[in-house]
Design a protein around this motif. Structure first.
Motif, short mmCIF file in Angstrom:
data_model
loop_
_atom_site.label_atom_id
_atom_site.label_comp_id
_atom_site.label_asym_id
_atom_site.label_seq_id
_atom_site.Cartn_x
_atom_site.Cartn_y
_atom_site.Cartn_z
N PRO A 1 0.83 -1.21 0.00
CA PRO A 1 0.00 0.00 0.00
C PRO A 1 0.86 1.26 0.00
O PRO A 1 1.97 1.27 0.54
N ARG A 2 0.34 2.31 -0.61
CA ARG A 2 1.12 3.53 -0.78
C ARG A 2 1.52 4.14 0.56
O ARG A 2 2.64 4.61 0.74
N ALA A 3 0.62 4.19 1.52
CA ALA A 3 0.90 4.75 2.86
C ALA A 3 0.28 3.80 3.88
O ALA A 3 -0.76 4.11 4.48
N ALA A 4 0.92 2.67 4.08
CA ALA A 4 0.33 1.61 4.91
C ALA A 4 0.16 2.04 6.36
O ALA A 4 -0.90 1.82 6.97
N MET A 5 1.17 2.69 6.95
CA MET A 5 1.08 3.07 8.35
C MET A 5 -0.02 4.10 8.58
O MET A 5 -0.84 3.98 9.50
N ARG A 6 -0.08 5.12 7.71
CA ARG A 6 -1.09 6.15 7.87
C ARG A 6 -2.49 5.58 7.69
O ARG A 6 -3.40 5.86 8.48
N SER B 1 -1.38 -6.56 3.99
CA SER B 1 -1.58 -6.84 2.57
C SER B 1 -0.36 -6.47 1.74
O SER B 1 0.36 -5.51 2.02
N ARG B 2 -0.16 -7.23 0.68
CA ARG B 2 0.86 -6.98 -0.32
C ARG B 2 0.59 -7.88 -1.52
O ARG B 2 -0.17 -8.84 -1.42
N LEU C 1 -13.95 0.45 -3.07
CA LEU C 1 -13.29 0.57 -4.37
C LEU C 1 -11.85 0.07 -4.25
O LEU C 1 -11.06 0.59 -3.48
N THR C 2 -11.53 -0.96 -5.03
CA THR C 2 -10.21 -1.58 -4.93
C THR C 2 -9.82 -2.12 -6.30
O THR C 2 -10.48 -1.83 -7.31
N ALA C 3 -8.75 -2.89 -6.34
CA ALA C 3 -8.30 -3.54 -7.57
C ALA C 3 -8.37 -5.05 -7.39
O ALA C 3 -8.31 -5.56 -6.26
N ALA C 4 -8.49 -5.75 -8.51
CA ALA C 4 -8.62 -7.21 -8.43
C ALA C 4 -8.08 -7.83 -9.70
O ALA C 4 -7.94 -7.18 -10.75
N PRO D 1 -6.22 -6.41 -1.56
CA PRO D 1 -6.43 -5.37 -0.54
C PRO D 1 -5.33 -4.32 -0.50
O PRO D 1 -5.54 -3.24 0.06
N ALA D 2 -4.17 -4.61 -1.07
CA ALA D 2 -3.09 -3.62 -1.07
C ALA D 2 -3.46 -2.38 -1.86
O ALA D 2 -2.84 -1.32 -1.69
N PHE D 3 -4.49 -2.47 -2.72
CA PHE D 3 -4.88 -1.35 -3.56
C PHE D 3 -6.23 -0.76 -3.17
O PHE D 3 -6.89 -0.12 -3.99
#
Length: 220
Positions: free
Chosen positions: A54-59, A130-131, A169-172, A184-186
């Motif tokens: 994810p782009r900003a996982a911690m936030r 997620s990754r 809204l996500t990617a699959a 889920p990473a997206f």
């Protein structure tokens, strides 16, 4: 100080030097790549593995965890309020219509808010874990509670605007049999819905096309 365009007499017969000014864009791209946070890579027996996170996982994990705590806390307060209203009813008497409607409204609101809180809790866990790993065998999709490896030959396309009841809204990955594997990473925030898909999704699409073309050129 300026860099001369040639060495030798100024008659135009000297040795020309390359135009270093044209390399500015290349140098800027190199500096931008160095500043960009690197993606973790792991070396295994199956070859090099590239992980997309994810782009900003911690936030995002912190934000979703706070929203989950607030929603679950609110639903708990509503449950306590319903219990207090129930205790105000005298023994042997049925609750008044107005009081019954208030209790039903609070119960419905509490159930909806509790579901929202549970949703954000699941997504927060998913954001932390997620990754998507790019391997020679396929894509390994890691979610909140499980991981799945999808072979390259089963992947038909990478969809960037998939609506899911939990991830919204996500990617699959769309597979050959018509099913989908959510990544889920997206997962995206509401304020990013109008923005185009990120670089990681485009990277996956490019990799899928490259693997597909390589499989077509492979002799039987």
């Amino acid at each position: 100080m300026t860099i001369p365009r040639q060495i030798g007499p100024e008659t135009g017969l000297g040795t020309a030097l390359p135009d270093y000014s044209r390399s500015n864009a290349t140098v800027e791209r190199m500096v931008s790549d160095l500043r960009r946070p690197s993606r973790p890579r792991a070396s295994t027996g199956r070859g090099e593995v590239r992980a997309l996170l994810p782009r900003a996982a911690m936030r995002d994990t912190l934000l979703r965890a706070v929203i989950s705590a607030m929603a679950l806390g609110t639903s708990l307060v509503l449950a306590v309020a319903i219990m207090i209203l129930w205790l105000t009813i005298e023994d042997g008497h049925a609750p008044r219509i107005g009081l019954l409607l208030i209790m039903l409204t609070l119960a419905a609101a509490g159930a909806v808010i509790a579901l929202v809180g549970l949703r954000f809790a699941v997504v927060a866990v998913g954001t932390a874990r997620s990754r998507v790993e790019i391997t020679d065998e396929g894509l390994r999709v890691v979610g909140a509670f499980r991981a799945r490896t999808v072979p390259w030959q089963q992947i038909l396309a990478v969809e960037s605007r998939v609506v899911h009841p939990v991830h919204w809204l996500t990617a699959a990955l769309r597979l050959q049999d018509g099913s989908r594997v959510v990544m889920p990473a997206f997962d995206r925030h509401v304020w990013t819905y109008a923005q185009p898909s990120g670089q990681d999704v485009r990277t996956l699409r490019t990799e899928v096309r490259r693997r597909e073309q390589a499989a077509r050129r492979r002799p039987f």
